[in-house]
Design a protein around this motif. Structure first.
Motif, PDB file in Angstrom:
ATOM      1  N   UNK A 163      91.177   8.818  36.872  1.00 39.30           N
ATOM      2  CA  UNK A 163      90.830   8.034  35.692  1.00 39.30           C
ATOM      3  C   UNK A 163      89.895   8.808  34.767  1.00 39.30           C
ATOM      4  N   UNK A 164      90.153   8.671  33.492  1.00 41.36           N
ATOM      5  CA  UNK A 164      89.261   9.272  32.496  1.00 41.36           C
ATOM      6  C   UNK A 164      87.983   8.448  32.363  1.00 41.36           C
ATOM      7  N   UNK A 165      88.044   7.216  32.844  1.00 40.21           N
ATOM      8  CA  UNK A 165      86.962   6.251  32.598  1.00 40.21           C
ATOM      9  C   UNK A 165      86.210   5.854  33.864  1.00 40.21           C
ATOM     10  N   UNK A 166      86.368   6.633  34.948  1.00 36.31           N
ATOM     11  CA  UNK A 166      85.662   6.387  36.202  1.00 36.31           C
ATOM     12  C   UNK A 166      85.960   5.006  36.787  1.00 36.31           C
ATOM     13  N   UNK A 167      87.247   4.661  36.827  1.00 37.37           N
ATOM     14  CA  UNK A 167      87.623   3.386  37.433  1.00 37.37           C
ATOM     15  C   UNK A 167      89.010   3.520  38.056  1.00 37.37           C
ATOM     16  N   UNK A 168      89.418   2.521  38.817  1.00 33.48           N
ATOM     17  CA  UNK A 168      90.759   2.491  39.378  1.00 33.48           C
ATOM     18  C   UNK A 168      91.690   1.883  38.339  1.00 33.48           C
ATOM     19  N   UNK A 169      92.827   2.569  38.088  1.00 32.51           N
ATOM     20  CA  UNK A 169      93.775   2.119  37.083  1.00 32.51           C
ATOM     21  C   UNK A 169      95.182   2.165  37.674  1.00 32.51           C
ATOM     22  N   UNK A 170      95.900   1.050  37.593  1.00 33.61           N
ATOM     23  CA  UNK A 170      97.222   0.949  38.189  1.00 33.61           C
ATOM     24  C   UNK A 170      98.349   1.130  37.200  1.00 33.61           C
ATOM     25  N   UNK A 171      99.465   1.629  37.701  1.00 35.17           N
ATOM     26  CA  UNK A 171     100.681   1.745  36.893  1.00 35.17           C
ATOM     27  C   UNK A 171     101.275   0.360  36.676  1.00 35.17           C
ATOM     28  N   UNK A 172     102.241   0.296  35.791  1.00 32.11           N
ATOM     29  CA  UNK A 172     102.959  -0.946  35.533  1.00 32.11           C
ATOM     30  C   UNK A 172     103.563  -1.487  36.829  1.00 32.11           C
ATOM     31  N   UNK A 173     104.176  -0.610  37.622  1.00 28.95           N
ATOM     32  CA  UNK A 173     104.796  -1.010  38.884  1.00 28.95           C
ATOM     33  C   UNK A 173     103.805  -1.600  39.862  1.00 28.95           C
ATOM     34  N   UNK A 174     102.623  -0.989  39.973  1.00 26.99           N
ATOM     35  CA  UNK A 174     101.602  -1.489  40.895  1.00 26.99           C
ATOM     36  C   UNK A 174     101.069  -2.837  40.438  1.00 26.99           C
ATOM     37  N   UNK A 175     100.773  -2.947  39.171  1.00 27.38           N
ATOM     38  CA  UNK A 175     100.239  -4.209  38.643  1.00 27.38           C
ATOM     39  C   UNK A 175     101.252  -5.348  38.843  1.00 27.38           C
ATOM     40  N   UNK A 176     102.519  -5.059  38.588  1.00 28.97           N
ATOM     41  CA  UNK A 176     103.568  -6.067  38.762  1.00 28.97           C
ATOM     42  C   UNK A 176     103.695  -6.471  40.228  1.00 28.97           C
ATOM     43  N   UNK A 177     103.695  -5.483  41.131  1.00 31.55           N
ATOM     44  CA  UNK A 177     103.823  -5.762  42.565  1.00 31.55           C
ATOM     45  C   UNK A 177     102.665  -6.614  43.082  1.00 31.55           C
ATOM     46  N   UNK A 178     101.480  -6.436  42.494  1.00 32.92           N
ATOM     47  CA  UNK A 178     100.305  -7.206  42.919  1.00 32.92           C
ATOM     48  C   UNK A 178     100.155  -8.523  42.149  1.00 32.92           C
ATOM     49  N   UNK A 179     101.059  -8.793  41.242  1.00 33.63           N
ATOM     50  CA  UNK A 179     101.006 -10.046  40.488  1.00 33.63           C
ATOM     51  C   UNK A 179      99.856 -10.105  39.497  1.00 33.63           C
ATOM     52  N   UNK A 180      99.461  -8.961  38.946  1.00 31.02           N
ATOM     53  CA  UNK A 180      98.375  -8.901  37.965  1.00 31.02           C
ATOM     54  C   UNK A 180      99.001  -8.817  36.577  1.00 31.02           C
ATOM     55  N   UNK A 181      98.793  -9.845  35.757  1.00 31.94           N
ATOM     56  CA  UNK A 181      99.369  -9.812  34.411  1.00 31.94           C
ATOM     57  C   UNK A 181      98.702  -8.696  33.611  1.00 31.94           C
TER      58      UNK A 181
END
Length: 158
Positions: free
Chosen positions: A115-133
């Motif tokens: 991450x450029x911003x010192x955080x965890x950032x998910x791909x579209x696929x990961x966010x969708x799989x985890x049910x995160x809008x």
């Protein structure tokens, strides 16, 4: 005399009980492996709970960064892959897998970027799989963009 005989019988019974309870294949004193210890190697598990942010679709990343979005690991961007950018703590390496849990769902994902911003950032696929809008912001060119949205608390076990 009766007391000595009784004590001797108790010691004999106790000795028999201790040896009879052990596994016949482990008579040399070896114990069963502890969880995470197989094949002579210890696989210590660690975990961290952080906010997982949406990183952005590949088209957005390419536009906002003005590059091919190969990521810090050099794997290339994929909207469908279950992957994430790690924070800057260096606790995980490129290509390393982790079980990611959020919203009562758990999937296995791979580190593809830092991450450029010192955080965890998910791909579209990961966010969708985890049910995160989530959704992308607008991008008019490198450095001329609005951020998207999407985040949730997630636990990473690696």
């Amino acid at each position: 005399m009766k007391m000595r005989t009784l004590a001797g019988l108790m010691v004999a019974a106790l000795s028999f009980g201790m040896t009879a309870c052990g596994d016949a294949e482990m008579a040399d004193g070896e114990s069963l492996p502890n969880p995470g210890e197989e094949g002579g190697y210890v696989h210590a598990m660690a975990s961290v709970t952080k906010t997982l942010y949406y990183e952005g679709a590949c088209s957005w990343l390419k536009c906002a960064n003005g590059n091919s979005a190969t990521g810090a690991c050099g794997y290339g961007c994929s909207d469908s892959k279950l992957a994430f950018a790690r924070d800057s703590a260096q606790r995980m390496t490129c290509g390393q897998s982790a079980k990611v849990t959020a919203n009562g769902r758990t999937v296995t994902a791979t580190v593809w970027d830092q991450s450029c911003c010192n955080r965890f950032e998910g791909t579209d696929g990961l966010m969708t799989a985890l049910g995160i809008s989530h959704g992308d912001g607008a991008c008019r060119g490198k450095g001329d963009f609005d951020y998207g949205y999407g985040q949730a608390s997630a636990t990473f076990v690696y």
